[in-house]
Design a protein around this motif. Structure first.
Motif, PDB file in Angstrom:
ATOM      1  N   TYR A   6     -14.904  -6.513  -7.839  1.00 18.16           N
ATOM      2  CA  TYR A   6     -13.521  -6.704  -8.281  1.00 18.16           C
ATOM      3  C   TYR A   6     -13.040  -8.148  -8.149  1.00 18.16           C
ATOM      4  O   TYR A   6     -12.592  -8.748  -9.123  1.00 18.16           O
ATOM      5  CB  TYR A   6     -12.568  -5.786  -7.489  1.00 18.16           C
ATOM      6  CG  TYR A   6     -12.832  -4.332  -7.699  1.00 18.16           C
ATOM      7  CD1 TYR A   6     -12.241  -3.636  -8.746  1.00 18.16           C
ATOM      8  CD2 TYR A   6     -13.693  -3.634  -6.856  1.00 18.16           C
ATOM      9  CE1 TYR A   6     -12.492  -2.292  -8.947  1.00 18.16           C
ATOM     10  CE2 TYR A   6     -13.955  -2.289  -7.044  1.00 18.16           C
ATOM     11  CZ  TYR A   6     -13.350  -1.616  -8.095  1.00 18.16           C
ATOM     12  OH  TYR A   6     -13.611  -0.294  -8.286  1.00 18.16           O
ATOM     13  N   LEU A   7     -13.106  -8.677  -6.930  1.00 22.12           N
ATOM     14  CA  LEU A   7     -12.498  -9.980  -6.683  1.00 22.12           C
ATOM     15  C   LEU A   7     -13.227 -11.121  -7.385  1.00 22.12           C
ATOM     16  O   LEU A   7     -12.611 -11.913  -8.103  1.00 22.12           O
ATOM     17  CB  LEU A   7     -12.417 -10.234  -5.175  1.00 22.12           C
ATOM     18  CG  LEU A   7     -11.593 -11.433  -4.735  1.00 22.12           C
ATOM     19  CD1 LEU A   7     -10.181 -11.365  -5.281  1.00 22.12           C
ATOM     20  CD2 LEU A   7     -11.577 -11.514  -3.217  1.00 22.12           C
ATOM     21  N   ARG A   8     -14.534 -11.221  -7.206  1.00 24.65           N
ATOM     22  CA  ARG A   8     -15.298 -12.305  -7.836  1.00 24.65           C
ATOM     23  C   ARG A   8     -15.191 -12.246  -9.361  1.00 24.65           C
ATOM     24  O   ARG A   8     -14.928 -13.269  -9.997  1.00 24.65           O
ATOM     25  CB  ARG A   8     -16.757 -12.262  -7.361  1.00 24.65           C
ATOM     26  CG  ARG A   8     -17.684 -13.298  -7.962  1.00 24.65           C
ATOM     27  CD  ARG A   8     -17.272 -14.749  -7.907  1.00 24.65           C
ATOM     28  NE  ARG A   8     -16.758 -15.219  -6.658  1.00 24.65           N
ATOM     29  CZ  ARG A   8     -16.022 -16.328  -6.516  1.00 24.65           C
ATOM     30  NH1 ARG A   8     -15.736 -17.073  -7.562  1.00 24.65           N
ATOM     31  NH2 ARG A   8     -15.570 -16.694  -5.351  1.00 24.65           N
ATOM     32  N   PRO A   9     -15.352 -11.079  -9.996  1.00 19.40           N
ATOM     33  CA  PRO A   9     -15.181 -11.036 -11.456  1.00 19.40           C
ATOM     34  C   PRO A   9     -13.774 -11.451 -11.900  1.00 19.40           C
ATOM     35  O   PRO A   9     -13.627 -12.112 -12.932  1.00 19.40           O
ATOM     36  CB  PRO A   9     -15.471  -9.574 -11.810  1.00 19.40           C
ATOM     37  CG  PRO A   9     -16.385  -9.107 -10.726  1.00 19.40           C
ATOM     38  CD  PRO A   9     -15.896  -9.807  -9.489  1.00 19.40           C
TER      39      PRO A   9
ATOM     40  N   LEU B 194      -9.777   0.963  -1.622  1.00 20.31           N
ATOM     41  CA  LEU B 194     -11.187   0.660  -1.375  1.00 20.31           C
ATOM     42  C   LEU B 194     -11.375   0.258   0.081  1.00 20.31           C
ATOM     43  O   LEU B 194     -10.502  -0.367   0.674  1.00 20.31           O
ATOM     44  CB  LEU B 194     -11.645  -0.477  -2.289  1.00 20.31           C
ATOM     45  CG  LEU B 194     -11.460  -0.217  -3.780  1.00 20.31           C
ATOM     46  CD1 LEU B 194     -11.728  -1.484  -4.569  1.00 20.31           C
ATOM     47  CD2 LEU B 194     -12.371   0.900  -4.235  1.00 20.31           C
ATOM     48  N   SER B 195     -12.523   0.583   0.637  1.00 28.57           N
ATOM     49  CA  SER B 195     -12.742   0.252   2.046  1.00 28.57           C
ATOM     50  C   SER B 195     -13.866  -0.754   2.275  1.00 28.57           C
ATOM     51  O   SER B 195     -13.824  -1.489   3.251  1.00 28.57           O
ATOM     52  CB  SER B 195     -13.031   1.523   2.853  1.00 28.57           C
ATOM     53  OG  SER B 195     -14.164   2.179   2.330  1.00 28.57           O
ATOM     54  N   ASP B 196     -14.841  -0.803   1.397  1.00 28.01           N
ATOM     55  CA  ASP B 196     -15.988  -1.677   1.613  1.00 28.01           C
ATOM     56  C   ASP B 196     -15.702  -3.099   1.116  1.00 28.01           C
ATOM     57  O   ASP B 196     -15.547  -3.327  -0.091  1.00 28.01           O
ATOM     58  CB  ASP B 196     -17.223  -1.118   0.913  1.00 28.01           C
ATOM     59  CG  ASP B 196     -18.460  -1.916   1.220  1.00 28.01           C
ATOM     60  OD1 ASP B 196     -18.891  -1.916   2.388  1.00 28.01           O
ATOM     61  OD2 ASP B 196     -18.978  -2.567   0.294  1.00 28.01           O
ATOM     62  N   ALA B 197     -15.642  -4.043   2.046  1.00 26.91           N
ATOM     63  CA  ALA B 197     -15.285  -5.421   1.716  1.00 26.91           C
ATOM     64  C   ALA B 197     -16.303  -6.070   0.779  1.00 26.91           C
ATOM     65  O   ALA B 197     -15.930  -6.773  -0.161  1.00 26.91           O
ATOM     66  CB  ALA B 197     -15.126  -6.249   2.989  1.00 26.91           C
ATOM     67  N   LYS B 198     -17.576  -5.841   1.024  1.00 31.29           N
ATOM     68  CA  LYS B 198     -18.609  -6.465   0.199  1.00 31.29           C
ATOM     69  C   LYS B 198     -18.531  -5.976  -1.254  1.00 31.29           C
ATOM     70  O   LYS B 198     -18.554  -6.780  -2.188  1.00 31.29           O
ATOM     71  CB  LYS B 198     -19.993  -6.189   0.772  1.00 31.29           C
ATOM     72  CG  LYS B 198     -21.102  -6.855   0.008  1.00 31.29           C
ATOM     73  CD  LYS B 198     -22.450  -6.586   0.617  1.00 31.29           C
ATOM     74  CE  LYS B 198     -23.532  -7.234  -0.220  1.00 31.29           C
ATOM     75  NZ  LYS B 198     -24.869  -6.901   0.257  1.00 31.29           N
ATOM     76  N   SER B 199     -18.418  -4.668  -1.433  1.00 33.17           N
ATOM     77  CA  SER B 199     -18.307  -4.118  -2.786  1.00 33.17           C
ATOM     78  C   SER B 199     -17.050  -4.622  -3.476  1.00 33.17           C
ATOM     79  O   SER B 199     -17.075  -4.938  -4.669  1.00 33.17           O
ATOM     80  CB  SER B 199     -18.282  -2.588  -2.750  1.00 33.17           C
ATOM     81  OG  SER B 199     -19.520  -2.102  -2.327  1.00 33.17           O
TER      82      SER B 199
ATOM     83  N   LEU C  80      -5.355  -6.390  -0.762  1.00 27.23           N
ATOM     84  CA  LEU C  80      -5.743  -6.006  -2.122  1.00 27.23           C
ATOM     85  C   LEU C  80      -6.628  -4.765  -2.093  1.00 27.23           C
ATOM     86  O   LEU C  80      -6.429  -3.833  -2.871  1.00 27.23           O
ATOM     87  CB  LEU C  80      -6.475  -7.155  -2.812  1.00 27.23           C
ATOM     88  CG  LEU C  80      -5.640  -8.377  -3.154  1.00 27.23           C
ATOM     89  CD1 LEU C  80      -6.541  -9.524  -3.588  1.00 27.23           C
ATOM     90  CD2 LEU C  80      -4.633  -8.046  -4.231  1.00 27.23           C
ATOM     91  N   ARG C  81      -7.610  -4.759  -1.179  1.00 23.60           N
ATOM     92  CA  ARG C  81      -8.502  -3.599  -1.026  1.00 23.60           C
ATOM     93  C   ARG C  81      -7.705  -2.350  -0.687  1.00 23.60           C
ATOM     94  O   ARG C  81      -7.935  -1.281  -1.244  1.00 23.60           O
ATOM     95  CB  ARG C  81      -9.524  -3.837   0.089  1.00 23.60           C
ATOM     96  CG  ARG C  81     -10.762  -4.491  -0.322  1.00 23.60           C
ATOM     97  CD  ARG C  81     -11.889  -4.372   0.688  1.00 23.60           C
ATOM     98  NE  ARG C  81     -11.524  -4.153   2.063  1.00 23.60           N
ATOM     99  CZ  ARG C  81     -11.400  -5.097   2.989  1.00 23.60           C
ATOM    100  NH1 ARG C  81     -11.586  -6.357   2.680  1.00 23.60           N
ATOM    101  NH2 ARG C  81     -11.098  -4.784   4.221  1.00 23.60           N
ATOM    102  N   ARG C  82      -6.766  -2.478   0.238  1.00 22.25           N
ATOM    103  CA  ARG C  82      -5.952  -1.339   0.659  1.00 22.25           C
ATOM    104  C   ARG C  82      -5.171  -0.782  -0.532  1.00 22.25           C
ATOM    105  O   ARG C  82      -5.122   0.421  -0.748  1.00 22.25           O
ATOM    106  CB  ARG C  82      -4.997  -1.731   1.777  1.00 22.25           C
ATOM    107  CG  ARG C  82      -4.241  -0.533   2.370  1.00 22.25           C
ATOM    108  CD  ARG C  82      -3.138  -0.956   3.315  1.00 22.25           C
ATOM    109  NE  ARG C  82      -2.029  -1.612   2.629  1.00 22.25           N
ATOM    110  CZ  ARG C  82      -1.126  -0.997   1.857  1.00 22.25           C
ATOM    111  NH1 ARG C  82      -1.205   0.293   1.642  1.00 22.25           N
ATOM    112  NH2 ARG C  82      -0.145  -1.676   1.293  1.00 22.25           N
TER     113      ARG C  82
END
Length: 72
Positions: A29-32, A19-24, A13-15
């Motif tokens: 994105y993911l939690r919201p 996006l590269s930063d997993a935490k951000s 999904l990040r790719r």
């Protein structure tokens, strides 16, 4: 591979979002998306599983189809 009705790992999904930063990615994105019932975990009882993937909910699919229709 696109999200649609597919199950994808967070890294994929990040790719796709560039996006590269997993935490951000998780925090912004993911939690919201999960909290808004747009996406769900495939293994909710094991949120940190290395096999965890994510899929759009019916509500998430509706939003995706609406966005695609606006673009097209």
């Amino acid at each position: 591979m696109t999200l649609g009705e597919q199950r994808l790992a967070a890294s994929e999904l990040r790719r796709q979002l560039g996006l590269s930063d997993a935490k951000s990615f998780r925090e912004l994105y993911l939690r919201p998306a999960i909290d808004a019932d747009l996406a769900q975990m495939t293994i909710p009882e094991r949120p940190r599983s290395r096999n965890q993937q994510y899929v759009l909910t019916p509500k998430g699919l509706d939003v995706l189809h609406m966005l695609v229709a606006k673009r097209g």
